[in-house]
Design an enzyme around this catalytic site. Structure first.
Site, PDB file in Angstrom:
ATOM      1  N   HIS A 166       0.849  -1.190   0.000  1.00  0.00           N
ATOM      2  CA  HIS A 166       0.000   0.000   0.000  1.00  0.00           C
ATOM      3  C   HIS A 166       0.872   1.222   0.000  1.00  0.00           C
ATOM      4  CE1 HIS A 166      -3.822  -1.431   1.616  1.00  0.00           C
ATOM      5  NE2 HIS A 166      -3.126  -2.325   2.248  1.00  0.00           N
ATOM      6  N   HIS A 206       0.072   0.118  13.135  1.00  0.00           N
ATOM      7  CA  HIS A 206       0.838   1.363  13.158  1.00  0.00           C
ATOM      8  C   HIS A 206       0.575   2.222  14.387  1.00  0.00           C
ATOM      9  CE1 HIS A 206      -2.963   2.026  10.971  1.00  0.00           C
ATOM     10  NE2 HIS A 206      -2.915   3.300  11.318  1.00  0.00           N
ATOM     11  N   GLU A 262      -5.793   9.910  14.663  1.00  0.00           N
ATOM     12  CA  GLU A 262      -6.693   9.513  13.572  1.00  0.00           C
ATOM     13  C   GLU A 262      -8.091   9.331  14.125  1.00  0.00           C
ATOM     14  OE1 GLU A 262      -5.388   6.061  11.383  1.00  0.00           O
ATOM     15  OE2 GLU A 262      -3.324   6.535  11.887  1.00  0.00           O
ATOM     16  N   HIS A 317      -7.991   6.949  17.297  1.00  0.00           N
ATOM     17  CA  HIS A 317      -6.694   6.388  17.647  1.00  0.00           C
ATOM     18  C   HIS A 317      -5.787   7.599  17.758  1.00  0.00           C
ATOM     19  CE1 HIS A 317      -8.541   2.952  15.197  1.00  0.00           C
ATOM     20  NE2 HIS A 317      -8.789   2.762  16.472  1.00  0.00           N
ATOM     21  N   HIS A 364      -2.733   0.797  16.598  1.00  0.00           N
ATOM     22  CA  HIS A 364      -3.935   0.180  16.030  1.00  0.00           C
ATOM     23  C   HIS A 364      -3.627  -0.469  14.692  1.00  0.00           C
ATOM     24  CE1 HIS A 364      -3.784   4.221  14.362  1.00  0.00           C
ATOM     25  NE2 HIS A 364      -4.531   3.808  13.376  1.00  0.00           N
TER      26      HIS A 364
HETATM   27 FE   LIG Z   1      -4.657   4.343  11.328  1.00  0.00          FE
END
Ligand SMILES: [Fe+2]
Ligand SMILES: *[C@@H]1O[C@H](CO)[C@@H](O)[C@H](O)[C@H]1NC(C)=O
Ligand SMILES: *[C@@H]1O[C@H](CO)[C@@H](O)[C@H](O)[C@H]1NC(C)=O
Length: 463
Positions: free
Chosen positions: A297, A335, A341, A366, A372
């Site tokens: 990604h 991460h 976030e 988060h 998470h």
């Molecule tokens: Fe995230």
């Protein structure tokens, strides 16, 4: 067509573009030609100007608008404070709560007794409107149209509205905007507006940016288009009412408090305007999503929709899209980020979660350095899935808002709303099991100097 099929048909015409100079007149000839302040403006209108930045801002950031109106805004009585308790739940100045734990909320209940002004509940935020720093995160749920004799504005910041349910018919000083789920809307600081609910109760997410403003991200190696394209933003066309006999009330949000002022003319009397400081809306269904066509990604910044000057605020969306990467863990990696976030879901089911706890009208946070990633079941399935090109997120639209600020959370977010999921952490990640295995031949490398190298006389390693 890459656009949303809305249940509620559009009823207004719009100008298009992002941040560009625009002009609009509801009566031909109402805009003076070439100059801004003729001695007597056309049709006996008054000239008024609203600026969104200091006069000497660089040309590309310099946003202001000239208004030609029946009565100037200055014709009003002094502002009086509104009764305090009415707005207490959205007060930014309340004592906020801080936690590094991952948080999630079930869909927030709709309070049908509230109108737009009183529907904003503070979830959390950072900074302070008085010093123009930071951002406020709000949830709105309302069931009432605003009083037809009241207009509202906020001097505290630019407001981004992400509607999740219902329809907003927004009458702004510069014209009308119809906002439906999957459309977002931005009302800049100071622009007066009123909100009617033509399709019952509404729910959504709102962000008030005290600092800087919302802008489109630079595209770097992507080139000149992609993600949200400038031509898909819609801007109201001038539309005005005539009424200089009835009383109207202007409610202002000013340093986190509500004030109101009475005037005997409609605030929606702008016949023509020109400038680049205006509200706008955008259909998220028009977003051109970009991703990897080989392996892995890219960073989720590839999905950035709006960002802000000074990067206080970034918003990305996760629309339906194809995943075709080879030999790749398709859900996100685990991460911890320097940016908090905050996620919301407009409809459907987000592809990064299969535990059923992240639902449309709910949210998760988060926070800065909060660990998470996929829940245990999503991760397990993705590790063994046979990989082929696959469409994900069909019928779903999630967004993430990122900020580097340490977000404080309101008492309402922690307790009052009754929607915080106490078991979020356990349900999501505690099911992850160690499944590593080293073959007998794997040799652990020592990091003790004496085990791995001989030293020569000068202290250099010999290998
Ligand atoms: Fe995230
Ligand atoms: C607010 O908008 C509604 C619908 O357009 C209108 O009926 C009402 O009069 C407006 N309020 C003001 C203060 O003009
Ligand atoms: C947007 O932010 C930039 C950078 O902080 C600033 O120069 C500009 O004046 C702002 N524009 C508006 C309309 O607030």
């Amino acid at each position: 067509m890459p656009m949303t099929k809305f249940k509620t048909p559009e009823k207004y015409a719009y100008l298009t573009g992002f941040g560009q100079y625009q002009e609009s007149e509801a009566i031909k000839g109402a805009l003076p030609i070439a100059q801004n302040t003729p001695q007597r403006p056309p049709y006996g209108l008054y000239t008024e100007r609203i600026t969104g930045c200091p006069f000497i801002s660089p040309r590309n950031d310099n946003h202001q608008t000239w208004l030609y109106r029946i009565m100037p805004s200055a014709h009003q009585r002094p502002f009086e404070p509104e009764p305090e308790e009415q707005f207490a739940h959205s007060r930014f100045g309340q004592k906020l709560n801080y936690t590094p734990t991952q948080l999630r909320w079930s869909p927030f209940d709709i309070d049908e007794s509230l109108d737009w002004i009183h529907s904003m509940r503070l979830l959390g935020g950072a900074g302070d409107p008085a010093t123009r720093s930071g951002v406020g995160f709000f949830i709105f749920t309302a069931g009432q149209s605003m009083d037809p004799k009241i207009a509202y504005f906020s001097a505290d910041g630019d407001l981004l509205i992400i509607l999740q349910q219902g329809v907003l018919d927004i009458r702004t000083e510069l014209g009308h905007l119809l906002v439906r789920p999957k459309e977002i809307c931005v009302i800049p600081r100071g622009i007066r507006y009123n909100v009617t609910l033509p399709d019952g109760p509404v729910r959504g997410y709102a962000f008030e940016l005290f600092q800087g403003n919302f802008t489109l991200p630079d595209l770097g190696p992507l080139g000149s288009f992609g993600l949200a394209n400038a031509r898909d933003f819609q801007i109201p066309e001038a539309a005005f009412d005539e009424d200089t006999t009835h009383e109207y009330r202007i409610v202002a949000k000013f340093n986190d408090r509500l004030f109101s002022s009475v005037q005997d003319h409609t605030p929606f009397d702008i016949v023509a305007w020109h400038g680049s400081y205006y509200p706008y809306k955008y259909d998220l269904g028009r977003f051109m999503t970009i991703g990897s066509v080989s392996y892995d990604h890219p960073d989720p910044s590839i999905f950035t929709f709006l960002t802000s000057s000074e990067q206080v605020f970034e918003m990305a969306i996760f629309p339906p899209r194809w995943l075709a990467m080879e030999n790749t863990m398709r859900p996100p990696w685990y991460h911890r980020n320097t940016m908090a976030e905050y996620m919301g879901l407009i409809e459907g089911e987000y592809d990064g979660r299969t535990d059923g706890g992240f639902r449309a009208g709910g949210a998760s946070l988060h926070t800065v350095m909060g660990a998470h990633g996929p829940d245990s079941e999503t991760h397990r399935k993705a590790s063994v899935a046979e990989l082929h090109p696959q469409k994900v997120g069909e019928g779903s639209l999630a967004f993430v808002v990122e900020t580097p600020m340490l977000l404080g959370l309101s008492d309402w977010a922690m307790k009052g709303c009754g929607k915080r999921q106490e078991n979020y952490n356990a349900q999501t990640w505690l099911g992850l099991k160690p499944h590593y295995e080293f073959p007998a031949s794997a040799k652990r490398k020592s990091t003790l100097l004496k085990d791995v190298v001989d030293m020569d006389v000068n202290g250099y390693h010999q290998s």
